[in-house]
Design an enzyme around this catalytic site. Structure first.
Site, PDB file in Angstrom:
ATOM      1  N   ASN A 108       0.873  -1.179   0.000  1.00 58.62           N
ATOM      2  CA  ASN A 108       0.000   0.000   0.000  1.00 58.62           C
ATOM      3  C   ASN A 108       0.911   1.229   0.000  1.00 58.62           C
ATOM      4  OD1 ASN A 108      -1.779   2.056   0.564  1.00 58.62           O
ATOM      5  ND2 ASN A 108      -2.274   1.345   2.643  1.00 58.62           N
TER       6      ASN A 108
ATOM      7  N   LYS B 295       0.122   4.262  -0.212  1.00 59.33           N
ATOM      8  CA  LYS B 295      -0.480   5.446   0.443  1.00 59.33           C
ATOM      9  C   LYS B 295      -0.264   6.689  -0.438  1.00 59.33           C
ATOM     10  CE  LYS B 295      -0.013   3.143   4.840  1.00 59.33           C
ATOM     11  NZ  LYS B 295       0.100   3.220   6.287  1.00 59.33           N
TER      12      LYS B 295
ATOM     13  N   HIS C 293      -9.402   1.420   5.315  1.00 57.90           N
ATOM     14  CA  HIS C 293      -8.107   1.595   5.976  1.00 57.90           C
ATOM     15  C   HIS C 293      -8.276   2.598   7.130  1.00 57.90           C
ATOM     16  CE1 HIS C 293      -3.958   2.658   6.753  1.00 57.90           C
ATOM     17  NE2 HIS C 293      -3.618   1.558   6.106  1.00 57.90           N
TER      18      HIS C 293
ATOM     19  N   GLU D  13      -6.532   4.932   8.131  1.00 53.20           N
ATOM     20  CA  GLU D  13      -6.238   6.332   7.794  1.00 53.20           C
ATOM     21  C   GLU D  13      -7.437   6.984   7.099  1.00 53.20           C
ATOM     22  OE1 GLU D  13      -2.541   5.556   5.788  1.00 53.20           O
ATOM     23  OE2 GLU D  13      -1.621   5.040   7.712  1.00 53.20           O
TER      24      GLU D  13
ATOM     25  N   GLU E 241      -5.310  -4.798  10.791  1.00 45.52           N
ATOM     26  CA  GLU E 241      -4.228  -3.836  11.001  1.00 45.52           C
ATOM     27  C   GLU E 241      -4.465  -3.048  12.281  1.00 45.52           C
ATOM     28  OE1 GLU E 241      -2.291  -2.676   7.001  1.00 45.52           O
ATOM     29  OE2 GLU E 241      -4.069  -1.445   7.250  1.00 45.52           O
TER      30      GLU E 241
ATOM     31  N   GLY F  76       2.906   1.946  10.927  1.00 41.84           N
ATOM     32  CA  GLY F  76       3.961   2.944  10.791  1.00 41.84           C
ATOM     33  C   GLY F  76       4.726   3.226  12.079  1.00 41.84           C
TER      34      GLY F  76
ATOM     35  N   SER G  44       3.520  -2.406  10.368  1.00 43.78           N
ATOM     36  CA  SER G  44       4.966  -2.530  10.596  1.00 43.78           C
ATOM     37  C   SER G  44       5.543  -3.874  10.178  1.00 43.78           C
ATOM     38  CB  SER G  44       5.308  -2.237  12.072  1.00 43.78           C
ATOM     39  OG  SER G  44       4.996  -0.894  12.393  1.00 43.78           O
TER      40      SER G  44
HETATM   41  P1  PGA Z   1       3.003   0.085   7.669  1.00 40.60           P
HETATM   42  O1  PGA Z   1       1.506   0.360   7.109  1.00 40.60           O
HETATM   43  O2  PGA Z   1       3.476  -1.191   7.042  1.00 40.60           O
HETATM   44  O3  PGA Z   1       3.794   1.296   7.232  1.00 40.60           O
HETATM   45  O4  PGA Z   1       2.885  -0.032   9.155  1.00 40.60           O
HETATM   46  C1  PGA Z   1       0.605  -0.693   6.941  1.00 40.60           C
HETATM   47  C2  PGA Z   1      -0.691  -0.157   6.373  1.00 40.60           C
HETATM   48  O5  PGA Z   1      -1.133   0.913   6.813  1.00 40.60           O
HETATM   49  O6  PGA Z   1      -1.292  -0.776   5.475  1.00 40.60           O
END
Ligand code: PGA
Length: 254
Positions: free
Chosen positions: A10, A12, A93, A95, A165, A171, A211
């Site tokens: 992803n 983003k 997601h 976010e 997640e 992150g 992560s």
């Molecule tokens: P990350 O993000 O691997 O940077 O923790 C995962 C995600 O939000 O899909």
């Protein structure tokens, strides 16, 4: 792990055409690792270009609108993403939930729209650290899924993937224990069985996200009922993303 693990990057809000070389490198190496299904979700602006660059990996969108068309400035419909070359869409997601106020109901509407347009869906769920500390993570996730998954989905095992997640792991470099991931994935599986029946639900892959890096991928992917990974930061370079794909391939060989 699933019969064919699914590793999804992803990107983003990252990536310009300068990053197409990373997509190309990921695609070339994935051709030699066919036992793993590999996909990338670049920003909307790159879907068509990535689609044209790659031969093997899947290309998807990170969101879509619940409507088919109309006066929705700045939005993209599932049909438009499909037209650009997307084969799947990531929905719900954290976010999107946090930054755009997306509710389970809206995510459910988007899911129905995406499936109707012919996109596969990766539906994300995840709890806050507070909810986990209160010991309510599994019931929270079950509620999130029940409130956003359609009651019936044709060929659900082919068109639906769940991504677990935990928000506090995205992150941050922090991850749950493999025991906690396994317990959550079993709990998600139980919700799917309840909704879609034993046989169909067993075919739905449940990804872990948060992560995932080359150095922890093997351990996380080996957790109970983990069918792959949704990868953010570590999907931005071919080198680190392929490290995760390779970990999945090596686990298949064991
Ligand atoms: P990350 O993000 O691997 O940077 O923790 C995962 C995600 O939000 O899909």
């Amino acid at each position: 792990m699933a019969e064919r693990p699914y590793i999804v990057g992803n990107w983003k809000m990252n990536g310009t055409r300068a990053m197409l070389s990373e997509a190309r490198a990921i695609d070339r190496s994935s051709q030699r690792l066919m036992k793993v299904e590999v996909a990338l979700a670049p920003p909307f602006t790159l879907i068509h270009a990535v689609h044209r660059e790659v031969e093997q990996i899947g290309v998807g969108a990170q969101d879509c609108h619940a409507g088919e068309e109309g006066a929705h400035t700045g939005d993209i419909s599932a049909g438009m993403a499909l037209d650009a070359g997307a084969k799947f869409v990531i929905l719900g997601h954290s976010e999107r939930r946090q930054n755009h106020g997306e509710t389970n109901t809206l995510i459910g509407q988007k899911t129905v729209a995406a499936l109707a347009a012919g996109l596969r869906v990766i539906l994300c769920c995840g709890e806050t650290e507070e909810t986990r500390d209160e010991g309510k993570a599994e019931s929270f996730i079950a509620r999130q899924l029940r409130a956003s998954l359609p009651d019936s989905v044709e060929n659900v095992e082919d068109v639906l993937t769940i991504a677990y997640e935990p928000i506090w792991a995205i992150g941050t470099g922090r991850t749950p224990t493999v025991e906690d991931i396994g317990a959550m994935h079993r709990s998600i599986r139980a919700v799917l069985v309840d909704l879609y029946g034993e046989e169909a639900a067993q075919g739905v892959r449940i990804l872990y996200g948060g992560s995932v890096k080359p150095d922890n991928a093997k351990e996380l992917l080996a957790a109970d009922d983990v069918g792959g990974a949704l990868v953010g930061g570590a999907s931005l370079t071919a080198e680190s993303f392929l490290g995760i794909v390779l970990a999945a391939a090596e686990l298949q060989d064991q």
